[in-house]
Design a protein around this motif. Structure first.
Motif, PDB file in Angstrom:
ATOM      1  N   SER A 105      41.312  47.838  41.981  1.00 54.91           N
ATOM      2  CA  SER A 105      41.243  46.508  41.191  1.00 54.91           C
ATOM      3  C   SER A 105      40.842  45.631  42.277  1.00 54.91           C
ATOM      4  O   SER A 105      40.208  44.782  41.743  1.00 54.91           O
ATOM      5  N   ILE A 106      41.275  45.434  43.546  1.00 58.60           N
ATOM      6  CA  ILE A 106      40.936  44.449  44.290  1.00 58.60           C
ATOM      7  C   ILE A 106      39.306  44.561  44.523  1.00 58.60           C
ATOM      8  O   ILE A 106      38.596  43.546  44.600  1.00 58.60           O
ATOM      9  N   LEU A 107      38.743  45.845  44.635  1.00 54.73           N
ATOM     10  CA  LEU A 107      37.356  45.803  44.994  1.00 54.73           C
ATOM     11  C   LEU A 107      36.415  45.225  43.769  1.00 54.73           C
ATOM     12  O   LEU A 107      35.492  44.532  43.799  1.00 54.73           O
ATOM     13  N   VAL A 108      37.038  45.508  42.622  1.00 54.49           N
ATOM     14  CA  VAL A 108      36.234  44.865  41.254  1.00 54.49           C
ATOM     15  C   VAL A 108      36.246  43.176  41.372  1.00 54.49           C
ATOM     16  O   VAL A 108      35.360  42.715  40.937  1.00 54.49           O
ATOM     17  N   TYR A 109      37.351  42.681  41.758  1.00 49.45           N
ATOM     18  CA  TYR A 109      37.600  41.348  41.946  1.00 49.45           C
ATOM     19  C   TYR A 109      36.600  40.795  42.686  1.00 49.45           C
ATOM     20  O   TYR A 109      36.385  39.577  42.603  1.00 49.45           O
ATOM     21  N   CYS A 110      36.545  41.586  43.967  1.00 51.35           N
ATOM     22  CA  CYS A 110      35.622  40.853  45.012  1.00 51.35           C
ATOM     23  C   CYS A 110      34.104  41.021  44.399  1.00 51.35           C
ATOM     24  O   CYS A 110      33.252  40.158  44.890  1.00 51.35           O
ATOM     25  N   ILE A 111      33.847  41.914  43.551  1.00 53.29           N
ATOM     26  CA  ILE A 111      32.519  42.097  43.075  1.00 53.29           C
ATOM     27  C   ILE A 111      32.086  41.155  42.132  1.00 53.29           C
ATOM     28  O   ILE A 111      30.969  40.659  42.158  1.00 53.29           O
ATOM     29  N   PHE A 112      32.910  40.747  41.404  1.00 52.40           N
ATOM     30  CA  PHE A 112      32.699  39.816  40.397  1.00 52.40           C
ATOM     31  C   PHE A 112      32.230  38.402  40.788  1.00 52.40           C
ATOM     32  O   PHE A 112      31.153  37.804  40.337  1.00 52.40           O
ATOM     33  N   PRO A 113      32.738  37.574  41.797  1.00 55.45           N
ATOM     34  CA  PRO A 113      32.286  36.371  42.202  1.00 55.45           C
ATOM     35  C   PRO A 113      31.122  36.363  42.873  1.00 55.45           C
ATOM     36  O   PRO A 113      30.163  35.544  43.009  1.00 55.45           O
ATOM     37  N   LEU A 130      41.438  38.311  35.221  1.00 55.63           N
ATOM     38  CA  LEU A 130      41.939  39.056  33.999  1.00 55.63           C
ATOM     39  C   LEU A 130      41.904  40.576  34.381  1.00 55.63           C
ATOM     40  O   LEU A 130      43.014  41.296  34.191  1.00 55.63           O
ATOM     41  N   HIS A 131      40.952  40.877  35.166  1.00 57.51           N
ATOM     42  CA  HIS A 131      41.001  42.321  35.690  1.00 57.51           C
ATOM     43  C   HIS A 131      42.332  42.519  36.415  1.00 57.51           C
ATOM     44  O   HIS A 131      43.240  43.548  36.431  1.00 57.51           O
ATOM     45  N   LEU A 132      42.529  41.570  37.384  1.00 58.36           N
ATOM     46  CA  LEU A 132      43.860  41.806  38.238  1.00 58.36           C
ATOM     47  C   LEU A 132      44.929  41.555  37.353  1.00 58.36           C
ATOM     48  O   LEU A 132      46.080  42.506  37.763  1.00 58.36           O
ATOM     49  N   PHE A 133      44.965  41.100  36.196  1.00 61.23           N
ATOM     50  CA  PHE A 133      46.175  40.889  35.322  1.00 61.23           C
ATOM     51  C   PHE A 133      46.429  42.445  34.687  1.00 61.23           C
ATOM     52  O   PHE A 133      47.776  42.920  34.883  1.00 61.23           O
ATOM     53  N   PHE A 134      45.411  42.806  34.272  1.00 58.83           N
ATOM     54  CA  PHE A 134      45.603  44.047  33.667  1.00 58.83           C
ATOM     55  C   PHE A 134      46.032  45.286  34.553  1.00 58.83           C
ATOM     56  O   PHE A 134      46.788  46.116  34.362  1.00 58.83           O
ATOM     57  N   SER A 135      45.390  45.263  35.753  1.00 59.57           N
ATOM     58  CA  SER A 135      45.955  46.044  36.989  1.00 59.57           C
ATOM     59  C   SER A 135      47.340  45.874  37.192  1.00 59.57           C
ATOM     60  O   SER A 135      48.000  46.748  37.510  1.00 59.57           O
ATOM     61  N   SER A 136      47.657  44.648  37.335  1.00 60.67           N
ATOM     62  CA  SER A 136      48.987  44.226  37.665  1.00 60.67           C
ATOM     63  C   SER A 136      50.069  44.949  36.362  1.00 60.67           C
ATOM     64  O   SER A 136      51.111  45.530  36.760  1.00 60.67           O
ATOM     65  N   ILE A 137      49.694  44.643  35.220  1.00 58.20           N
ATOM     66  CA  ILE A 137      50.437  45.443  34.124  1.00 58.20           C
ATOM     67  C   ILE A 137      50.549  46.896  34.244  1.00 58.20           C
ATOM     68  O   ILE A 137      51.417  47.652  34.263  1.00 58.20           O
TER      69      ILE A 137
END
Length: 748
Positions: A238-246, A271-278
């Motif tokens: 989840s965190i890796l994907v968020y780092c790649i987007f920016p 939004l990806h972090l949100f769905f991962s949090s869910i």
């Protein structure tokens, strides 16, 4: 000015040339119309892109606000386990909303548009830095597996000592620096500026804002990788994907200007972090670990760092420096390719130059050609002449991309069609010259032809009819230009880039070497741990073997046999006391019992004898059926207290039998015989060996037992003489001992 006769043929030739030029120009009118239609379509595409940008930003902003409110609902913010994610979602929504407002009011010259464009762009920059910080804080919470209080930011020294990654405070410093510089930019145009049409433009140090925005993400990414072993697989992804987007957004932003790539990438990441949090909520629900998100932080203990731990810390530092420098070098490389757009500048030249002044960044000359001038045939009060201008770019690393030139001219001036290297017009007593653009008829060489590269010049000119007394050298010139800085052509930038690259190579090399050493140390630790485990196992096995050996042999004999396994163990001792005991009527008793009951009975009683022998220092020799044999005084010293110890041991055995009888249905009695004297002791055999004793002393002790009375201790005269001062004995009796004849014996 009157022309000379020699100049008339030249004027005729010039007029013919002008007619040819006009014919060529009019023949291309249809092509120009087609080009203009194509350009109009491009303008429509630009408006369409703007609408798409605003719609995308508002749409994603709505979703980010909605996810933030959803995560916040039903919880107090201080107790919300996903408090930091709430901030990320709401700030991302606010960022996109601000950017949408900036796009909407872009180019609006109204008072509302003036303030909305400036405030919205300010909030875009500030929100970017705030999101970078909260994301770093979010990652720290996963590393620490707890919701961290913001109060840890007030005491960095104590927090880092308690296990909070130091990268969090570096990111905080960079983000605060970016916010402060953004505030400064509102008054100095440091990062960006707005033209008279209220349109946003990147400024000289825009790349600094990009670097400040990129570094927190890179530092957070290194911290995330360094602590990846503490993160579960779904959290890591989840965190890796968020780092790649920016990162993708920043690259697109530098290459393709005009679309909110970075903001949209941040929104998608949030939004990806949100769905991962869910998903994590669902996992917590089914695993029953719902309380973990609201626990207080659990810090590491403040133990003194070992050399290995210090090496890991150093390696983390070099990793952070290497990755951060790598990101900065990538940005600088991209900036070197695309260039840095500089603010528009206006030069007011009160007295025109006659030639280039190399001390000026930009120098402009404009004068009438001294050879090419004539009297206007249609208006004798005017002079026609060729006017020549030159723009000198004396800057080493800056390209002049757009320019316009204006100079005062008197009334009645006209310009003939066919100027070169410029689009000319006269309005309100001013002649204006613009760089040709795509939609200009004068753009015959292509737009890039009219850019002025470093240390180069561009000539422009026209044929203009003016009053006879007009002299451009006496008029004020206003020159406005836009430029792009190409850093690679600047020596200072090259030195800085080379220095950063050298530091990057050094830090990467040290990082790799430190990493190799850490891996070697880890392998050594694993090897040492394995050796220690194997050593413990060997020690345990050795202890088991020694204990087993000590159960068979005396301690001294066991040591000697261990040291010399092939040696024959045989010793003669001068004064040993030997005890024999057996059960009275055992044959009859065992005949009435099962084999298991007999063995259980003997084991219980002899176990009591063994425990007593161990407590009192008596050496058990062996058991034979119901007989128990023991000895003491197995030493080379003749004067020892072995006889007294054996008498006390024998009395204890009688007590053990009485104790046994209290809990047993079968009541037992034993006979005990004791004798003292010299004997030989040694180990017999190589397999299933035993320690045994031989001699008359042993035989007589056995005879004492067999001729004794139930529950009484029968001793020889030798034993009695050694213990008479300690114990009272009965009158002597005489027995016939095979090989010894009649002997005096005593009962205790």
């Amino acid at each position: 000015m009157t022309m000379s006769a020699s100049a008339l043929p030249e004027r005729s030739r010039s007029t013919a040339t002008e007619k040819k030029f006009l014919n060529s120009l009019f023949s291309d009118i249809s092509n120009i119309i087609i080009i203009n239609n194509i350009l109009k379509r491009f303008y429509y595409v630009s408006d369409f892109t703007r609408i798409i940008s605003i719609s995308s930003l508002l749409f994603l902003s709505f979703f980010n606000f909605q996810t933030g409110i959803f995560l916040c609902s039903g919880h107090k913010l201080k107790q919300n386990g996903r408090r930091t994610l709430v901030f990320i979602e709401l700030l991302t929504g606010f960022l996109l909303l601000s950017d949408a407002v900036a796009y909407f009011y872009r180019g609006s010259t109204s008072e509302t548009g003036f303030y909305m464009v400036r405030s919205s762009n300010f909030f875009v920059f500030v929100s970017n830095f705030a999101i970078s910080f909260f994301f770093c804080f979010y990652v720290c919470e996963f590393i620490k597996r707890a919701r961290l209080p913001f109060s840890i930011l007030l005491n960095p020294k104590k927090s880092t000592k308690n296990g909070i990654p130091i990268q969090l405070f570096i990111v905080l410093f960079l983000c605060l620096s970016g916010i402060i510089l953004t505030v400064v930019s509102q008054f100095t145009n440091l990062f960006y500026y707005f033209d008279e049409s209220n349109i946003y433009h990147r400024s000289t140090f825009y790349s600094v804002s990009v670097v400040l925005g990129l570094l927190p993400g890179l530092i957070t990414f290194t911290m995330f990788l360094q602590n990846r072993k503490t993160l579960s697989a779904n959290v890591f992804f989840s965190i890796l994907v968020y780092c790649i987007f920016p990162l993708i957004g920043i690259v697109l932003l530098l290459f393709v200007y005009g679309f909110a790539w970075l903001d949209i990438s941040l929104s998608l990441g949030a939004l990806h972090l949100f769905f991962s949090s869910i998903k994590l909520m669902e996992l917590e629900f089914y695993s029953g670990e719902r309380t973990a998100s609201t626990l207080s932080p659990t810090y590491k203990t403040g133990e003194e760092a070992t050399e290995s731990q210090k090496r890991v810390v150093r390696n983390h530092f070099w990793q952070t420096l290497s990755i951060s420098l790598g990101g900065v070098l990538i940005v600088l490389a991209i900036v070197s390719i695309t260039g840095i757009t500089l603010p528009e500048k206006t030069l007011t030249i009160e007295k025109p130059y006659l030639q280039n002044d190399a001390s000026k960044s930009v120098c402009i000359t404009f004068e009438r050609n001294a050879e090419k001038h004539w009297v206007d045939e249609d208006d004798p009060d005017r002079t026609g002449a060729q006017y020549d201008g030159v723009i000198y770019n004396n800057m080493n690393s800056t390209i002049i991309t757009d320019w316009n030139f204006s100079v005062f001219v008197p009334e009645g001036c006209t310009i003939d069609p066919g100027p070169w290297n410029g689009t000319f017009s006269i309005l309100d007593g001013t002649m204006n010259v613009k760089k040709p653009h795509k939609d200009d008829a004068e753009n015959i060489h292509g737009e890039d032809f009219y850019k002025i590269t470093p240390l180069k010049m561009l000539g422009f000119g026209c044929i203009m009819y003016t009053p006879h007394d007009y002299q451009p050298l006496s008029q004020k010139i206003i020159f406005t230009y836009s430029s792009i800085l190409k850093p690679l052509s600047n020596k200072m930038f090259d030195i800085l880039l080379a220095l950063l690259f050298v530091i990057f190579i050094i830090s990467t090399t040290i990082m790799l070497l430190e990493g190799k050493l850490i891996r070697i140390e880890e392998e050594n630790k694993k090897l040492e741990s394995t050796v220690k485990e194997r050593t413990k196992e060997l020690e345990a096995e050795k202890n088991r073997s020694e204990n087993l050996l000590l159960n068979i042999l005396p301690k001294e004999i066991a040591k000697e046999l261990t040291a010399h396994p092939d040696k024959t163990i045989a010793n003669e001792y001068p004064n040993v006391t030997v005890l024999f005991t057996d059960i009275v009527g055992f044959t009859k008793i065992s005949g009435e019992m099962t084999a298991e009951e007999v063995v259980t009975m003997l084991n219980k009683m002899f176990s009591m004898f063994d425990e007593r022998a161990q407590r009192e220092g008596i050496e058990k020799i062996k058991t034979i059926g119901d007989a128990y044999m023991a000895a003491t005084g197995l030493t080379l010293e003749r004067d020892n207290n072995g006889a007294a110890k054996m008498i006390r041991f024998a009395q204890g055995l009688l007590d053990d039998v009485r104790t046994f009888n209290k809990s047993s249905e079968i009541k037992l009695q034993i006979r005990l015989g004791i004798n003292s004297g010299s004997l030989v002791a040694g180990v017999i055999g190589k397999t299933k060996f035993i320690y045994d004793i031989w001699g008359d002393t042993v035989n007589v002790a056995s005879r004492m037992e067999s001729t004794g009375l139930p529950m009484q201790i029968h001793v020889t005269e030798t034993t009695k003489n050694q213990t008479s001062a300690l114990f009272q004995y009965s009158q002597n009796t005489e027995i016939d001992v095979k090989g010894k004849g009649m002997m005096k014996t005593y009962f205790l």
